[in-house]
Every structure is written in C-alpha cells, then in structure tokens.
Design an enzyme around this catalytic site. Structure first.
Site, PDB file in Angstrom:
ATOM      1  N   ASN A  42       0.834  -1.204   0.000  1.00 52.37           N
ATOM      2  CA  ASN A  42       0.000   0.000   0.000  1.00 52.37           C
ATOM      3  C   ASN A  42       0.876   1.265   0.000  1.00 52.37           C
ATOM      4  O   ASN A  42       2.013   1.224  -0.450  1.00 52.37           O
ATOM      5  CB  ASN A  42      -1.009  -0.039   1.150  1.00 52.37           C
ATOM      6  N   ARG A  43       0.350   2.376   0.484  1.00 52.81           N
ATOM      7  CA  ARG A  43       0.976   3.672   0.206  1.00 52.81           C
ATOM      8  C   ARG A  43       1.802   4.217   1.367  1.00 52.81           C
ATOM      9  O   ARG A  43       1.424   4.069   2.533  1.00 52.81           O
ATOM     10  CB  ARG A  43      -0.104   4.684  -0.193  1.00 52.81           C
ATOM     11  N   HIS A  89      -2.445 -10.141  -1.767  1.00 47.44           N
ATOM     12  CA  HIS A  89      -3.240  -9.259  -2.619  1.00 47.44           C
ATOM     13  C   HIS A  89      -4.183 -10.048  -3.534  1.00 47.44           C
ATOM     14  O   HIS A  89      -4.320  -9.734  -4.719  1.00 47.44           O
ATOM     15  CB  HIS A  89      -2.282  -8.379  -3.430  1.00 47.44           C
ATOM     16  N   SER A  90      -4.868 -11.058  -2.983  1.00 46.96           N
ATOM     17  CA  SER A  90      -5.813 -11.826  -3.814  1.00 46.96           C
ATOM     18  C   SER A  90      -7.079 -11.035  -4.088  1.00 46.96           C
ATOM     19  O   SER A  90      -7.572 -10.307  -3.226  1.00 46.96           O
ATOM     20  CB  SER A  90      -6.185 -13.137  -3.105  1.00 46.96           C
ATOM     21  N   TYR A  91      -7.593 -11.202  -5.308  1.00 48.62           N
ATOM     22  CA  TYR A  91      -8.894 -10.643  -5.705  1.00 48.62           C
ATOM     23  C   TYR A  91      -9.857 -11.823  -5.800  1.00 48.62           C
ATOM     24  O   TYR A  91      -9.580 -12.794  -6.510  1.00 48.62           O
ATOM     25  CB  TYR A  91      -8.849 -10.017  -7.091  1.00 48.62           C
ATOM     26  N   GLU A 104      -7.309  -6.956   1.508  1.00 46.30           N
ATOM     27  CA  GLU A 104      -5.877  -7.009   1.800  1.00 46.30           C
ATOM     28  C   GLU A 104      -5.633  -6.694   3.270  1.00 46.30           C
ATOM     29  O   GLU A 104      -5.677  -5.531   3.676  1.00 46.30           O
ATOM     30  CB  GLU A 104      -5.142  -5.980   0.929  1.00 46.30           C
ATOM     31  N   GLN A 161      -7.701  -3.491   3.578  1.00 41.23           N
ATOM     32  CA  GLN A 161      -7.957  -2.647   2.407  1.00 41.23           C
ATOM     33  C   GLN A 161      -8.973  -3.363   1.530  1.00 41.23           C
ATOM     34  O   GLN A 161      -8.776  -4.515   1.134  1.00 41.23           O
ATOM     35  CB  GLN A 161      -6.651  -2.426   1.621  1.00 41.23           C
ATOM     36  N   HIS A 188       3.127  -0.027  -2.959  1.00 34.63           N
ATOM     37  CA  HIS A 188       3.551  -1.431  -3.059  1.00 34.63           C
ATOM     38  C   HIS A 188       5.063  -1.584  -3.310  1.00 34.63           C
ATOM     39  O   HIS A 188       5.479  -2.474  -4.072  1.00 34.63           O
ATOM     40  CB  HIS A 188       2.780  -2.150  -4.163  1.00 34.63           C
ATOM     41  N   ASP A 226     -11.588   1.818  -2.384  1.00 29.42           N
ATOM     42  CA  ASP A 226     -10.146   1.578  -2.362  1.00 29.42           C
ATOM     43  C   ASP A 226      -9.642   2.186  -1.047  1.00 29.42           C
ATOM     44  O   ASP A 226      -8.878   3.140  -1.035  1.00 29.42           O
ATOM     45  CB  ASP A 226      -9.471   2.213  -3.590  1.00 29.42           C
TER      46      ASP A 226
HETATM   47  C1  BGC Z   1      -4.416  -0.328  -4.056  1.00 27.48           C
HETATM   48  C2  BGC Z   1      -5.058   0.155  -5.327  1.00 27.48           C
HETATM   49  C3  BGC Z   1      -4.257  -0.357  -6.490  1.00 27.48           C
HETATM   50  C4  BGC Z   1      -4.187  -1.873  -6.399  1.00 27.48           C
HETATM   51  C5  BGC Z   1      -3.333  -2.483  -7.482  1.00 27.48           C
HETATM   52  C6  BGC Z   1      -4.403  -1.818  -4.063  1.00 27.48           C
HETATM   53  O1  BGC Z   1      -3.768  -2.277  -2.907  1.00 27.48           O
HETATM   54  O2  BGC Z   1      -5.103   0.154  -2.911  1.00 27.48           O
HETATM   55  O3  BGC Z   1      -5.111   1.580  -5.363  1.00 27.48           O
HETATM   56  O4  BGC Z   1      -4.851   0.038  -7.725  1.00 27.48           O
HETATM   57  O5  BGC Z   1      -3.647  -2.251  -5.166  1.00 27.48           O
HETATM   58  O6  BGC Z   1      -2.053  -1.969  -7.479  1.00 27.48           O
END
Ligand code: BGC
Length: 371
Positions: free
Chosen positions: A90-91, A192-194, A336, A309, A116, A264
């Site tokens: 994340n950021r 980071h699974s969707y 996440e 997240q 990331h 997000d």
């Molecule tokens: C972030 C998103 C990003 C995604 C893919 C997520 O963890 O919060 O903003 O687009 O990851 O990188």
C-alpha cells in the site's frame, strides 16, 4: 505430497543480485484436500488459484490471476494478483519512512508517494525459496532482503528473513507471515488476492455480498493517502456492518467514493490489540464475510492485522487473465489485510516498526463455506 510442476519462465528486469540467472523458471505448487485445491507459485509467493465448491458441490476457481509466470512478471498492469506484497504494501506518503531519526527513501512511483514498494523489485517480483513438507497440505516460501548484496535492501534497513507458510485445514487456507530483522525496520506485508465467488471469469462482483467487521474506516485525500482520521462508517457508503451487495453504494455521490473511483480504502478491523512484543503468534479475528448468493459460495477472512484494504478492482478492466478471460472493472474484490496505509505519517496508527526483539508475525485465514 504437494504436486510440483513448471509455471514457465520469465526475465527478471532488475534482479536484486547479479548472480540471479536469466531467464528464471517459476514453479507451480498444488495443495489439495477434499474441501479445496490451492495453486501457488514461488514467483512472489503468490496464490494462483483456489478451487472451492458451491452449494451443489461444483468447484470453481475463485481468485483472479494468470496462466503462467511470464504474465505475472513484470506486473505491467499493476494488478498484484494473488501476490505477497512487501516489504511495504500500500501507500507511503512522500515515499519516505523515518526510523530512529534516519530517513529512508522509497521510489516515488505514484506521484510523490510510494505504492507497493516497487513494481519490478518488490517481494512480489522475487522468486522465493520453496520448502515442501511431507504432508500434502503445507508449503513455506522464504526470501531474505538486505543480506549484504548491494541494492538488495529495497531502501529499508536490516537484513530481513521473510517467510510465508500456506497450509490447508479443511476448507481453511491459513497463511502465516514471519520476518526476522537484524535492525529496526518498517514492514507491512499483505496477500493481494482478488476474489470472485461466482468464479474468476464470471464478470462483475456487484451482486456479491460483503460484511466487514469494522466500525471505522480511513478516509483518503485526493492522492489516496489516509488523512489520519478514523471515521465512523455509520450512515455512509462504507457501512458494511450488516451484509450488503458490493455494488449497492459503489456509485454513491460521496467524496470518498469519488476519490477511490469506488472502494479503495482501509477499514479498521474491530478489536485490534497490538501484539505483546514477544513474537507470540497473534490470534486472528473475524474481519470480513463474503457470499455469492447465486452459487452459495462464501468466505470468511480472519486476520491478526489491524487493517483491511477493500479494493473493488476499479482499474482492472481489460486485463487478460486465466483461460484468456478479459476481466472487467469490478470483476473481483481484493481484501488485503495489513497495517494501515501511510502508517509512517501517523504516529497514532498501530506501529509497524519491527526489531530483532519484536519480529513481524501475522496470520490470515480464508475460511470457505457454502450457504
Ligand atoms: C491499491 C489500489 C491499487 C491496487 C493495485 C491496491 O492495494 O489500494 O489503489 O490500484 O492495489 O495496485
């Protein structure tokens, strides 16, 4: 036994050591029991597939991903499908982290901020060492950063030995994350699974239901950095305290929804207590419950971490994934578990500085069910 096969080869663009050979061959590991089958790769210690049954016993793969290693690397579209992201998920505001008075600078790869760690060098882009056990339902991946090789520290201090263990326990996939460090350092890992509980190629998740065990979430500024406020979800589009369709409020006229182009945002999972500093394995808490009402496939997410997240795949439209399927925006939702984003900017957030005496430990479980 864990089944092992080739996942194809890929070309590391910026290997962390000059001794890394090109191309690299990644491996695919399959763990399976009667309740589920899980596919993992050593490239990024990532989850490639999770097959679970619906209420009639029909199995589908419920995570987004790709068919081979070369599609995962480089992560050209920045999806981070299934990956272990770190050392900083994340950021990070201003792409800088201060530790004991020293300032460490990560790449500014999203405006002036960091997202990331690094798209071609982060832990998700490394080939981890796989340790396979006798039992059919467990595997562990290991990777060490900053072990004396120039450039292998990813701009953060300490020699850090990371491990991620995956284990099947009935219909539960348990992930145990550990990191030992030789110096105080910042660590924020996530998987980071969707998910798409109707099946990874089934289109929008708008009708799938989500419940989040979170009274508060972290509002973001227009660069997606948490402002530091912990805001009540009551009366907002962020109220998932009772189950609701993911799509119900996703287009709400709301400044926060606009800033995220949907969800997000990080939710503050209820009941977080900081670890006691002894390195004991922390107890996971119920953070989320998701259900696809049509198929009856459901999943609970339990984690020891403070934040979750929710990213509703707002920018994944057009990515060509498994079986040649083109994902659409909102074709999956990422959950996440992690420390809060921008933790270094906000001293009141749970502390993500780890030391030789306070090693990093986290547990996350995906518990599948049918309803
Ligand atoms: C972030 C998103 C990003 C995604 C893919 C997520 O963890 O919060 O903003 O687009 O990851 O990188």
């Amino acid at each position: 036994m864990v089944d092992t096969s080739s996942f194809g080869s890929y070309e590391p663009i910026m290997p962390l050591s000059s001794s890394v050979q090109k191309p690299q061959e990644a491996l695919l590991f399959t763990l399976s029991n009667p309740a589920m089958t899980v596919r993992l790769t050593d490239l990024g210690a990532a989850i490639v597939g999770i097959d679970v049954p619906d209420r009639d016993g029909a199995f589908e793969d419920v995570v987004l991903g790709f068919d081979d290693a070369a599609s995962y690397y480089p992560d050209g579209q920045g999806t981070y499908f299934g990956a272990t992201v770190g050392p900083s998920a994340n950021r990070i505001e201003g792409a800088t982290v201060s530790i004991d008075g020293a300032v460490y600078r990560l790449p500014a790869n999203e405006g002036s901020n960091n997202l990331h760690t690094d798209r071609v060098r982060g832990l998700h882009a490394q080939r981890w060492q796989a340790e396979v056990y006798e039992s059919a339902d467990r595997i562990r991946f290991a990777y060490t950063l900053g072990a004396g090789v120039p450039g292998s520290d990813l701009e953060l201090p300490g020699e850090r030995a990371f491990t991620v263990a995956y284990e099947l326990d009935g219909a539960c996939l348990r992930m145990t994350f550990d990191a030992q460090t030789t110096a105080a350092t910042f660590i924020n890992l996530t998987n980071h699974s969707y998910f798409n509980l109707a099946g990874q190629a089934s289109g929008s998740v708008a009708d799938q239901e989500l419940q989040l065990f979170a009274e508060r979430f972290l509002p973001i500024d227009d660069a997606s950095i948490p402002t530091g406020e912990l805001r009540s979800v009551a009366g907002t589009a962020f109220d998932f305290r009772t189950p609701k369709a993911i799509g119900r409020d996703i287009e709400a006229k709301d400044e926060q929804i606009a800033r995220g182009s949907g969800y997000d945002h990080c939710f503050c999972i209820d009941g977080y207590e900081p670890d006691d500093g002894t390195g004991q394995l922390p107890e996971p808490r119920l953070a989320a419950r998701a259900l696809d009402p049509a198929s009856g496939r459901g999943m609970e997410l339990w984690t020891s971490l403070p934040g979750l997240q929710l990213y509703t795949g707002n920018f994944i439209g057009g990515v060509v994934g498994k079986g040649g399927h083109t994902y659409e925006n909102r074709g999956g939702f990422a959950l996440e578990p992690q420390f809060y984003p921008a933790t270094p900017s906000h001293p009141a957030f749970p502390n993500a500085i780890f030391t030789p005496e306070r090693p990093y430990r986290a547990v996350t479980e995906y518990r599948f069910f049918t309803a």
